[in-house]
Enzyme design. Sequence first.
Site, PDB file in Angstrom:
ATOM      1  N   HIS A   1      38.357  33.782  49.871  1.00 14.04           N
ATOM      2  CA  HIS A   1      37.818  34.469  51.038  1.00 14.04           C
ATOM      3  C   HIS A   1      36.356  34.075  51.236  1.00 14.04           C
ATOM      4  O   HIS A   1      35.746  33.448  50.367  1.00 14.04           O
ATOM      5  CB  HIS A   1      37.954  35.997  50.882  1.00 14.04           C
ATOM      6  CG  HIS A   1      37.241  36.537  49.695  1.00 14.04           C
ATOM      7  ND1 HIS A   1      37.895  36.937  48.544  1.00 14.04           N
ATOM      8  CD2 HIS A   1      35.930  36.713  49.457  1.00 14.04           C
ATOM      9  CE1 HIS A   1      37.010  37.343  47.665  1.00 14.04           C
ATOM     10  NE2 HIS A   1      35.810  37.220  48.191  1.00 14.04           N
TER      11      HIS A   1
HETATM   12  C1  T46 Z   1      33.867  38.115  45.766  1.00 16.70           C
HETATM   13  C2  T46 Z   1      34.450  37.679  44.482  1.00 16.70           C
HETATM   14  C3  T46 Z   1      33.481  36.886  43.651  1.00 16.70           C
HETATM   15  C4  T46 Z   1      36.972  47.515  45.776  1.00 16.70           C
HETATM   16  O1  T46 Z   1      37.608  48.565  46.010  1.00 16.70           O
HETATM   17  N1  T46 Z   1      35.610  47.553  45.729  1.00 16.70           N
HETATM   18  C5  T46 Z   1      34.861  46.431  45.480  1.00 16.70           C
HETATM   19  O2  T46 Z   1      33.612  46.510  45.433  1.00 16.70           O
HETATM   20  C6  T46 Z   1      35.541  45.187  45.280  1.00 16.70           C
HETATM   21  C7  T46 Z   1      34.759  43.910  45.011  1.00 16.70           C
HETATM   22  C8  T46 Z   1      36.912  45.171  45.330  1.00 16.70           C
HETATM   23  N2  T46 Z   1      37.602  46.323  45.563  1.00 16.70           N
HETATM   24  C9  T46 Z   1      39.079  46.297  45.556  1.00 16.70           C
HETATM   25  C10 T46 Z   1      39.695  45.491  46.699  1.00 16.70           C
HETATM   26  C11 T46 Z   1      40.975  44.965  46.082  1.00 16.70           C
HETATM   27  O3  T46 Z   1      42.012  45.927  46.225  1.00 16.70           O
HETATM   28  O4  T46 Z   1      39.500  45.646  44.351  1.00 16.70           O
HETATM   29  C12 T46 Z   1      40.637  44.849  44.582  1.00 16.70           C
HETATM   30  C13 T46 Z   1      40.391  43.411  44.140  1.00 16.70           C
HETATM   31  O5  T46 Z   1      39.424  42.815  45.023  1.00 16.70           O
HETATM   32  P1  T46 Z   1      39.523  41.288  45.488  1.00 16.70           P
HETATM   33  O6  T46 Z   1      40.937  40.882  45.598  1.00 16.70           O
HETATM   34  O7  T46 Z   1      38.674  41.109  46.700  1.00 16.70           O
HETATM   35  O8  T46 Z   1      38.851  40.549  44.226  1.00 16.70           O
HETATM   36  P2  T46 Z   1      38.434  39.034  44.069  1.00 16.70           P
HETATM   37  O9  T46 Z   1      38.193  38.825  42.627  1.00 16.70           O
HETATM   38  O10 T46 Z   1      39.379  38.119  44.752  1.00 16.70           O
HETATM   39  O11 T46 Z   1      37.011  38.921  44.854  1.00 16.70           O
HETATM   40  C14 T46 Z   1      35.884  39.621  44.371  1.00 16.70           C
HETATM   41  C15 T46 Z   1      35.136  40.283  45.529  1.00 16.70           C
HETATM   42  O12 T46 Z   1      36.043  41.082  46.292  1.00 16.70           O
HETATM   43  C16 T46 Z   1      34.485  39.286  46.450  1.00 16.70           C
HETATM   44  O13 T46 Z   1      33.543  39.942  47.277  1.00 16.70           O
HETATM   45  O14 T46 Z   1      33.032  37.445  46.345  1.00 16.70           O
HETATM   46  O15 T46 Z   1      34.998  38.733  43.697  1.00 16.70           O
END
Ligand code: T46
Length: 157
Positions: free
Chosen positions: A70
């Site tokens: 993303h």
């Molecule tokens: C990024 C990379 C480096 C939350 O509820 N609060 C939060 O602050 C975050 C970061 C995530 N979430 C929830 C949203 C999803 O249901 O946690 C779950 C996993 O998040 P996501 O799939 O977006 O995780 P990554 O590892 O793909 O990405 C994360 C960050 O979201 C993103 O901003 O830059 O780490």
Amino acid sequence: MSADGGVFNPKSYLKAKSIIIMNYKLIEMQVHGDRRGKLISLEGLKNVPFEIKRIYYMFDTLPNESRGFHAHKELEQIIIAMDGACRFILDDGQKRESVLLNRPDVGLYIGKNMWREMHDFSYGCKLVVLASEYYDEKEYIRNYDDFLKSIKDGDNK
Ligand code: T46
């Protein structure tokens, strides 16, 4: 004519633009070390180039599971591998670069409008992330074609 009154030079314009768009850098932090061990201090608007509104961290990651895929419209972040390693792919819509994150004294700064992917997590890798904004799912671009379109349309200005 260019903005500074000089003659427009497409070559230098493109070079400058690509520097602006590839919006990431590695930041080496100051380590306070003595015989007891090492300490690093991170302060918003001092050695972190934004106000820190949120901290999150990742652990129990798996080597065969990638994350990310993303971009963010406005968010700036610093990512630190506190333990272990992982490889980031950073993509500005024109080129993709690979960055290995494997030191607790080096932070990866990622500015807005950069597509990021995380691959090749080592077992036990722990990433801590300092973020400039509160969590907001509406701020994510999770589809690569939408990301390319937003770059093309200049949504990143
Ligand atoms: C990024 C990379 C480096 C939350 O509820 N609060 C939060 O602050 C975050 C970061 C995530 N979430 C929830 C949203 C999803 O249901 O946690 C779950 C996993 O998040 P996501 O799939 O977006 O995780 P990554 O590892 O793909 O990405 C994360 C960050 O979201 C993103 O901003 O830059 O780490």
